[in-house]
Design a protein around this motif. Structure first.
Motif, PDB file in Angstrom:
ATOM      1  N   THR A 146      39.697  53.007  33.000  1.00  0.00           N
ATOM      2  CA  THR A 146      40.512  51.964  32.401  1.00  0.00           C
ATOM      3  C   THR A 146      39.944  50.565  32.600  1.00  0.00           C
ATOM      4  O   THR A 146      40.305  49.648  31.881  1.00  0.00           O
ATOM      5  N   ALA A 147      39.061  50.410  33.613  1.00  0.00           N
ATOM      6  CA  ALA A 147      38.513  49.078  33.863  1.00  0.00           C
ATOM      7  C   ALA A 147      37.221  49.162  34.658  1.00  0.00           C
ATOM      8  O   ALA A 147      37.018  50.085  35.446  1.00  0.00           O
ATOM      9  N   VAL A 148      36.379  48.174  34.424  1.00  0.00           N
ATOM     10  CA  VAL A 148      35.167  47.939  35.211  1.00  0.00           C
ATOM     11  C   VAL A 148      35.239  46.468  35.587  1.00  0.00           C
ATOM     12  O   VAL A 148      35.476  45.616  34.722  1.00  0.00           O
ATOM     13  N   ASN A 149      35.080  46.151  36.868  1.00  0.00           N
ATOM     14  CA  ASN A 149      35.202  44.769  37.335  1.00  0.00           C
ATOM     15  C   ASN A 149      33.917  44.331  38.014  1.00  0.00           C
ATOM     16  O   ASN A 149      33.342  45.083  38.792  1.00  0.00           O
ATOM     17  N   LEU A 150      33.489  43.124  37.710  1.00  0.00           N
ATOM     18  CA  LEU A 150      32.282  42.564  38.300  1.00  0.00           C
ATOM     19  C   LEU A 150      32.645  41.344  39.141  1.00  0.00           C
ATOM     20  O   LEU A 150      33.414  40.490  38.691  1.00  0.00           O
ATOM     21  N   ASP A 151      32.095  41.278  40.344  1.00  0.00           N
ATOM     22  CA  ASP A 151      32.241  40.092  41.177  1.00  0.00           C
ATOM     23  C   ASP A 151      31.358  38.988  40.606  1.00  0.00           C
ATOM     24  O   ASP A 151      30.270  39.261  40.094  1.00  0.00           O
TER      25      ASP A 151
ATOM     26  N   LEU B  93      39.151  47.642  30.031  1.00  0.00           N
ATOM     27  CA  LEU B  93      39.052  46.250  30.446  1.00  0.00           C
ATOM     28  C   LEU B  93      37.739  46.037  31.186  1.00  0.00           C
ATOM     29  O   LEU B  93      37.405  46.814  32.085  1.00  0.00           O
ATOM     30  N   ILE B  94      36.995  45.009  30.792  1.00  0.00           N
ATOM     31  CA  ILE B  94      35.845  44.564  31.577  1.00  0.00           C
ATOM     32  C   ILE B  94      36.319  43.308  32.288  1.00  0.00           C
ATOM     33  O   ILE B  94      36.619  42.302  31.640  1.00  0.00           O
ATOM     34  N   GLY B  95      36.442  43.396  33.611  1.00  0.00           N
ATOM     35  CA  GLY B  95      36.998  42.304  34.382  1.00  0.00           C
ATOM     36  C   GLY B  95      35.945  41.555  35.181  1.00  0.00           C
ATOM     37  O   GLY B  95      34.909  42.110  35.551  1.00  0.00           O
ATOM     38  N   PHE B  96      36.236  40.293  35.437  1.00  0.00           N
ATOM     39  CA  PHE B  96      35.340  39.422  36.188  1.00  0.00           C
ATOM     40  C   PHE B  96      36.180  38.721  37.246  1.00  0.00           C
ATOM     41  O   PHE B  96      37.101  37.978  36.913  1.00  0.00           O
ATOM     42  N   GLN B  97      35.875  38.993  38.511  1.00  0.00           N
ATOM     43  CA  GLN B  97      36.696  38.441  39.576  1.00  0.00           C
ATOM     44  C   GLN B  97      35.902  37.487  40.449  1.00  0.00           C
ATOM     45  O   GLN B  97      34.757  37.754  40.803  1.00  0.00           O
ATOM     46  N   ARG B  98      36.542  36.354  40.762  1.00  0.00           N
ATOM     47  CA  ARG B  98      35.910  35.327  41.592  1.00  0.00           C
ATOM     48  C   ARG B  98      35.756  35.848  43.012  1.00  0.00           C
ATOM     49  O   ARG B  98      36.684  36.385  43.596  1.00  0.00           O
ATOM     50  N   VAL B  99      34.553  35.678  43.549  1.00  0.00           N
ATOM     51  CA  VAL B  99      34.269  36.020  44.936  1.00  0.00           C
ATOM     52  C   VAL B  99      33.589  34.808  45.562  1.00  0.00           C
ATOM     53  O   VAL B  99      32.536  34.364  45.092  1.00  0.00           O
ATOM     54  N   ALA B 100      34.212  34.276  46.600  1.00  0.00           N
ATOM     55  CA  ALA B 100      33.622  33.135  47.303  1.00  0.00           C
ATOM     56  C   ALA B 100      32.295  33.558  47.914  1.00  0.00           C
ATOM     57  O   ALA B 100      32.174  34.645  48.479  1.00  0.00           O
ATOM     58  N   GLY B 101      31.287  32.742  47.764  1.00  0.00           N
ATOM     59  CA  GLY B 101      29.978  33.051  48.332  1.00  0.00           C
ATOM     60  C   GLY B 101      29.254  34.182  47.624  1.00  0.00           C
ATOM     61  O   GLY B 101      28.382  34.826  48.200  1.00  0.00           O
TER      62      GLY B 101
ATOM     63  N   ASP C  90      40.504  32.723  38.558  1.00  0.00           N
ATOM     64  CA  ASP C  90      40.185  33.691  39.603  1.00  0.00           C
ATOM     65  C   ASP C  90      39.894  35.084  39.061  1.00  0.00           C
ATOM     66  O   ASP C  90      39.247  35.893  39.725  1.00  0.00           O
ATOM     67  N   PHE C  91      40.386  35.394  37.866  1.00  0.00           N
ATOM     68  CA  PHE C  91      40.124  36.689  37.247  1.00  0.00           C
ATOM     69  C   PHE C  91      40.217  36.526  35.741  1.00  0.00           C
ATOM     70  O   PHE C  91      41.177  35.947  35.222  1.00  0.00           O
ATOM     71  N   ALA C  92      39.227  37.036  35.043  1.00  0.00           N
ATOM     72  CA  ALA C  92      39.221  37.026  33.586  1.00  0.00           C
ATOM     73  C   ALA C  92      38.834  38.411  33.115  1.00  0.00           C
ATOM     74  O   ALA C  92      38.151  39.155  33.824  1.00  0.00           O
ATOM     75  N   GLY C  93      39.285  38.772  31.942  1.00  0.00           N
ATOM     76  CA  GLY C  93      38.967  40.096  31.433  1.00  0.00           C
ATOM     77  C   GLY C  93      38.779  40.098  29.932  1.00  0.00           C
ATOM     78  O   GLY C  93      39.275  39.213  29.221  1.00  0.00           O
ATOM     79  N   LEU C  94      38.053  41.097  29.466  1.00  0.00           N
ATOM     80  CA  LEU C  94      37.880  41.368  28.045  1.00  0.00           C
ATOM     81  C   LEU C  94      38.463  42.747  27.793  1.00  0.00           C
ATOM     82  O   LEU C  94      38.320  43.646  28.629  1.00  0.00           O
ATOM     83  N   VAL C  95      39.087  42.939  26.644  1.00  0.00           N
ATOM     84  CA  VAL C  95      39.751  44.195  26.365  1.00  0.00           C
ATOM     85  C   VAL C  95      39.158  44.840  25.118  1.00  0.00           C
ATOM     86  O   VAL C  95      39.132  44.229  24.043  1.00  0.00           O
TER      87      VAL C  95
END
Length: 125
Positions: free
Chosen positions: A6-11, A48-56, A37-42
């Motif tokens: 259902t989703a793939v998320n990238l830091d 969902l291809i998600g993009f999540q903010r990761v500090a550092g 902090d989080f964006a996605g494409l559907v």
């Protein structure tokens, strides 16, 4: 039991910027609740291809190095050369190592994640 992806998320360091890159590259729409902090494409099928903010965040150092790729995305295209040129214009870079450039191309997205493009395969009836 059967699993459905259902989703793939990238830091990444900037979710909206990376989502914008992939939205331009794929034509997929930005999810309505995307934010800093989080964006996605559907996709049409709901993936969902998600993009999540990761500090550092440290980008992968593909193909070798201290930070592994961890995962990569594969996309089919009609023309390898044209796709590579368009993706470079959008901000992708091309690493020096290309294992099989006649069959597929490895590129790095603006956050450094490797992804591949390969010629579209004919669909079987």
């Amino acid at each position: 039991m059967r699993l459905r992806l259902t989703a793939v998320n990238l830091d990444c360091p900037d979710p909206l910027a990376l989502a914008a890159f992939y939205a331009e590259a794929t034509g997929l729409p930005l999810h309505g609740r995307s934010g800093e902090d989080f964006a996605g494409l559907v996709a049409e099928d709901g993936l969902l291809i998600g993009f999540q903010r990761v500090a550092g965040h440290r980008p992968p150092t593909w193909p070798e190095g201290e930070v592994p790729a961890q995962l990569h995305l594969d996309f089919e295209v009609d023309d390898l050369d044209a796709a590579e040129a368009r993706l470079r214009a959008l901000g992708a870079t091309v690493p020096a190592v290309q294992p099989r450039p006649g069959l597929w191309r490895v590129l790095l997205d603006p956050a450094g994640h490797p992804f591949c493009v390969s010629p579209r395969k004919p669909r079987r009836a």
